[in-house]
Design an enzyme around this catalytic site. Structure first.
Site, PDB file in Angstrom:
ATOM      1  N   GLU A 268       0.827  -1.212   0.000  1.00 32.67           N
ATOM      2  CA  GLU A 268       0.000   0.000   0.000  1.00 32.67           C
ATOM      3  C   GLU A 268       0.863   1.263   0.000  1.00 32.67           C
ATOM      4  O   GLU A 268       0.635   2.198   0.772  1.00 32.67           O
ATOM      5  CB  GLU A 268      -0.959  -0.007   1.193  1.00 32.67           C
ATOM      6  CG  GLU A 268      -1.946  -1.164   1.135  1.00 32.67           C
ATOM      7  CD  GLU A 268      -2.943  -1.204   2.287  1.00 32.67           C
ATOM      8  OE1 GLU A 268      -2.646  -0.674   3.361  1.00 32.67           O
ATOM      9  OE2 GLU A 268      -4.037  -1.778   2.074  1.00 32.67           O
ATOM     10  N   ASP A 347      -8.362  -9.055   4.439  1.00 34.93           N
ATOM     11  CA  ASP A 347      -8.159  -7.905   5.319  1.00 34.93           C
ATOM     12  C   ASP A 347      -9.246  -7.816   6.392  1.00 34.93           C
ATOM     13  O   ASP A 347     -10.116  -6.953   6.312  1.00 34.93           O
ATOM     14  CB  ASP A 347      -8.164  -6.635   4.450  1.00 34.93           C
ATOM     15  CG  ASP A 347      -7.605  -5.435   5.181  1.00 34.93           C
ATOM     16  OD1 ASP A 347      -7.074  -5.617   6.288  1.00 34.93           O
ATOM     17  OD2 ASP A 347      -7.683  -4.322   4.644  1.00 34.93           O
ATOM     18  N   GLU A 375     -12.662  -2.389  12.110  1.00 31.86           N
ATOM     19  CA  GLU A 375     -12.693  -1.678  10.822  1.00 31.86           C
ATOM     20  C   GLU A 375     -13.816  -2.157   9.904  1.00 31.86           C
ATOM     21  O   GLU A 375     -14.566  -1.351   9.367  1.00 31.86           O
ATOM     22  CB  GLU A 375     -11.330  -1.844  10.140  1.00 31.86           C
ATOM     23  CG  GLU A 375     -11.269  -1.207   8.765  1.00 31.86           C
ATOM     24  CD  GLU A 375      -9.890  -1.330   8.120  1.00 31.86           C
ATOM     25  OE1 GLU A 375      -8.966  -1.872   8.752  1.00 31.86           O
ATOM     26  OE2 GLU A 375      -9.747  -0.873   6.979  1.00 31.86           O
TER      27      GLU A 375
HETATM   28  C1  GCU Z   1      -6.100  -2.190   5.849  1.00 31.28           C
HETATM   29  C2  GCU Z   1      -6.489  -0.868   6.410  1.00 31.28           C
HETATM   30  C3  GCU Z   1      -5.371   0.115   6.315  1.00 31.28           C
HETATM   31  C4  GCU Z   1      -4.103  -0.473   6.936  1.00 31.28           C
HETATM   32  C5  GCU Z   1      -3.798  -1.813   6.327  1.00 31.28           C
HETATM   33  C6  GCU Z   1      -2.667  -2.554   7.009  1.00 31.28           C
HETATM   34  O1  GCU Z   1      -5.957  -2.116   4.468  1.00 31.28           O
HETATM   35  O2  GCU Z   1      -7.614  -0.387   5.748  1.00 31.28           O
HETATM   36  O3  GCU Z   1      -5.762   1.276   6.983  1.00 31.28           O
HETATM   37  O4  GCU Z   1      -3.034   0.380   6.777  1.00 31.28           O
HETATM   38  O5  GCU Z   1      -4.914  -2.636   6.424  1.00 31.28           O
HETATM   39  O6  GCU Z   1      -2.947  -3.510   7.711  1.00 31.28           O
HETATM   40  O7  GCU Z   1      -1.520  -2.209   6.834  1.00 31.28           O
END
Ligand code: GCU
Length: 660
Positions: A268, A347, A375
């Site tokens: 990400e 997730d 979440e």
């Molecule tokens: C999910 C979450 C993110 C977080 C990511 C992670 O995608 O929405 O906010 O950073 O998990 O676990 O790194």
């Protein structure tokens, strides 16, 4: 900000007599943990038993003995509690074990209505029992649903009464490691490893240490560039290695209680070894070498996937990516590296299969990562008691060996005989008065700690303990709140996304229904719903994800007949007219569960309403308000999901209920 004591709010328990002859405590060791252990015992005995205990230097003359004895069978974090000649003994091989013993005794004093069941003998099941806070330095919390951070505010580190109160709460349920900053380490957080914050971090880590907790930090893999001014963060470059070695030397000199670091790399948008054509093993090992002289750990996350994938392409599959990335590296990680694996391949959805990395990696330390920050499970506005889910995960047989093959065996170190393993939860706390926003969400915080310490506990037992410690021993409260908690995860699953398909939430903030709304799939195709059916084909004719499991799991998931129904749509594309084991068609199952889920919330809310006057009115009202919202919101979920699939399939509800 004011804060409450959560499950450490003691009340008088008149049903118990004293278990010792003299009202004094003797500890055979000194130091910060001993001091806290004695103090905790004094507070609890005074508030619960109305017994004021002094500290004594004389072992023979004391009522309660805290005895540190090397080489006890229960280890350094386990404890024994027993009675002998009018004395109560709490014995452990380590200081933290004594503290855990004190908290165990306290729990018994809170929850027993007859004589305590002694002796007690406990060892800590998971070696590492961690909370991961996703707190940012500006005070915001990524996926935080209970206020702002109590570790950071306006780019400064906070150390105050709340730090201690937090450490108490965490230690009382056996937490021994805390990561205070977000895994997405950006901006000023990169500087947490700089001299700038040394004073505050030292104070914080001293408080943590006095409760048996080690401080951990999330690291920015690109720190040598962003902080050190180097032109690369290549883990194989000498100057980068040297930079980290020096950094660690500097850090550990200041913070001897530093447990190590958590790293999110190449995921990400976070930097990592891929930029330099290196592997995760290169990256993790380079850091592991640097922290090794200080017994530091590198906890490397396996949440690595391509968030740019094209979901219309039926062969690429996000679910595969953890295993595809890490399985080839099995055996290449140093011993002070632990791979932290999210419970499922996606997730933190309400239902996912267990990640095939559990059981898939035979020569690598692993930790389970779960999320108690809700979440995708109602964001602490809906009640969703997650311990039953965690129990299922722990109980999953990976078939990595004939015996000792469950996730529980792996994370407790029984499978491989290793010690660098355990459980971590993405934390659900913030600076709200009650810590967790929803009062009932505190059961997840409490429960995660208790379960990671004692994996044999049942979800119901944990719920009962938490209710008793929080609300007292009233039978009606116990029965009703337990019912609400135990109904909550199944109910949430019923009125949200069906049979393991996941998501269906609004993009980015992940709250509220939106069937096509997953942010990384702008085509709205991830669920593969068309007018004939839905679900993702992940068997051998599909993405092949099912084949990442060991046999017989691979075949079980591959075959529609043997695939557990709660995961059917995760693994297979299924026609709406397909008949499930209940005799219902898939579409009818979707309609029915959505009606049922919303009805369950009505029942949960009614149960809570009937407790008016029994639980403190402030708590009553807070929870009532949230349940009121959950009632409305679960109907919105029901209606959106049902009408979406009615419009897709054009198959009417057999019961002719109104589908909007
Ligand atoms: C999910 C979450 C993110 C977080 C990511 C992670 O995608 O929405 O906010 O950073 O998990 O676990 O790194």
């Amino acid at each position: 900000m004011e804060f409450e004591k959560a499950w450490l709010s003691y009340r008088r328990n008149p049903q118990l007599g004293l278990l010792w002859k003299k009202n004094s405590i003797h500890s055979n060791f000194q130091g910060a943990i001993a001091k806290n252990a004695v103090q905790e015992l004094q507070t609890a005995t005074l508030e619960i038993l109305d017994c004021s205990m002094t500290e004594s230097s004389c072992q023979e003359e004391s009522g309660v003995l805290l005895l540190l004895e090397e080489n006890r069978e229960v280890g350094k974090e386990g404890y024994e509690i027993c009675q002998k000649d009018g004395q109560l003994l709490i014995i452990s091989g380590g200081e933290a074990g004594i503290l855990y013993g004190v908290f165990h005794l306290t729990r018994m004093l809170q929850c027993s209505n007859k004589e305590l069941e002694l002796p007690v003998k406990k060892t800590a099941d998971s070696p590492l029992r961690m909370l991961n806070h996703w707190d940012n330095m500006d005070g915001s919390i990524e996926r935080g649903y209970s206020g702002e951070s109590f570790f950071f505010q306006k780019n400064e580190v906070l150390v105050n009464d709340r730090t201690r109160a937090y450490a108490r709460l965490a230690a009382s349920v056996g937490i021994n490691g805390v990561v205070i900053n977000n895994v997405n380490v950006k901006d000023r957080a990169t500087w947490l490893i700089d001299k700038m914050f040394q004073k505050e971090l030292k104070e914080m880590s001293d408080i943590f240490a006095s409760y048996g907790i080690r401080l951990f930090l999330s690291l920015n893999f690109a720190a040598p560039m962003e902080l050190g001014g180097l032109d690369s963060a290549d883990p194989c470059k000498e100057e980068v290695k040297t930079w980290w070695k020096e950094k660690m030397k500097e850090l550990y000199t200041r913070l001897p209680n530093l447990g190590g670091f958590l790293v999110k790399a190449d995921s990400e948008g976070r930097p990592g070894p891929f930029t330099y054509g290196r592997t995760h093993a290169d990256g993790a090992n380079m850091l592991a070498e640097a922290v090794k002289p200080y017994n530091g750990l590198i906890i490397w996350r396996c949440f690595v996937y391509n968030c740019q994938q094209d979901w219309r392409d039926r062969k690429t599959d996000r679910a595969r990516s953890g295993y595809d990335n890490f399985k080839p590296l099995d055996g290449q990680f140093l011993d002070n590296v632990i791979l932290q694996v999210k419970n499922g391949p996606m997730d933190f959805q309400v239902r996912e299969p267990v990640s095939p990395l559990f059981g898939g990696m035979e020569h690598t330390n692993e930790m389970l990562e779960v999320q108690i920050a809700q979440e995708y499970t109602g964001q602490q506005r809906h009640v969703c008691y997650l311990i039953p889910m965690f129990k299922e995960i722990l109980g999953f047989h990976t078939h990595c060996s004939e015996k000792l093959d469950t996730v529980e065996d792996i994370v407790t170190g029984r499978t491989m005989g290793n010690h660098n393993c355990g459980m971590a939860a993405v934390a659900n706390t913030g600076n709200d008065e009650n810590w967790t926003g929803h009062d009932l969400a505190a059961a997840n915080l409490y429960g995660f700690g208790r379960l990671s310490f004692d994996t044999s506990l049942r979800a119901e037992e944990i719920a009962q303990e938490w209710i008793c410690c929080t609300f007292g021993q009233d039978e009606e409260i116990l029965e009703k709140v337990e019912k609400i908690l135990m109904m909550s995860w199944p109910a949430y699953e019923k009125y949200t996304s069906p049979l393991g398909i996941g998501w269906m939430v609004n993009p980015s903030y992940h709250y509220g229904p939106n069937v096509d709304g997953y942010e990384y799939d702008r085509w709205g195709t991830y669920h593969r719903a068309d007018h004939l059916g839905m679900g993702v084909e992940r068997g051998h004719e599909g993405t092949g994800y099912a084949q990442q499991y060991r046999e017989p799991n691979a075949s079980m998931y591959d075959n529609i007949e043997t695939c557990p129904e709660e995961l059917l749509l995760f693994f297979h594309y299924i026609p709406y007219t397909y008949e499930l084991k209940t005799g219902k068609t898939l579409i009818q199952h979707i309609y029915d569960t959505h009606f049922e889920g919303a009805e369950d919330v009505e029942k949960m809310a009614a149960l809570w309403d009937s407790l008016e006057g029994k639980v403190p009115s402030k708590v009553f009202q807070r929870v009532q308000k949230r349940l009121g919202h959950q009632k409305e919101h679960s109907k919105e979920w029901r209606d959106q999901i049902n009408s979406y699939f009615y419009r897709k399939s054009m198959i009417p509800d057999e019961q002719n209920r109104k589908i909007y």
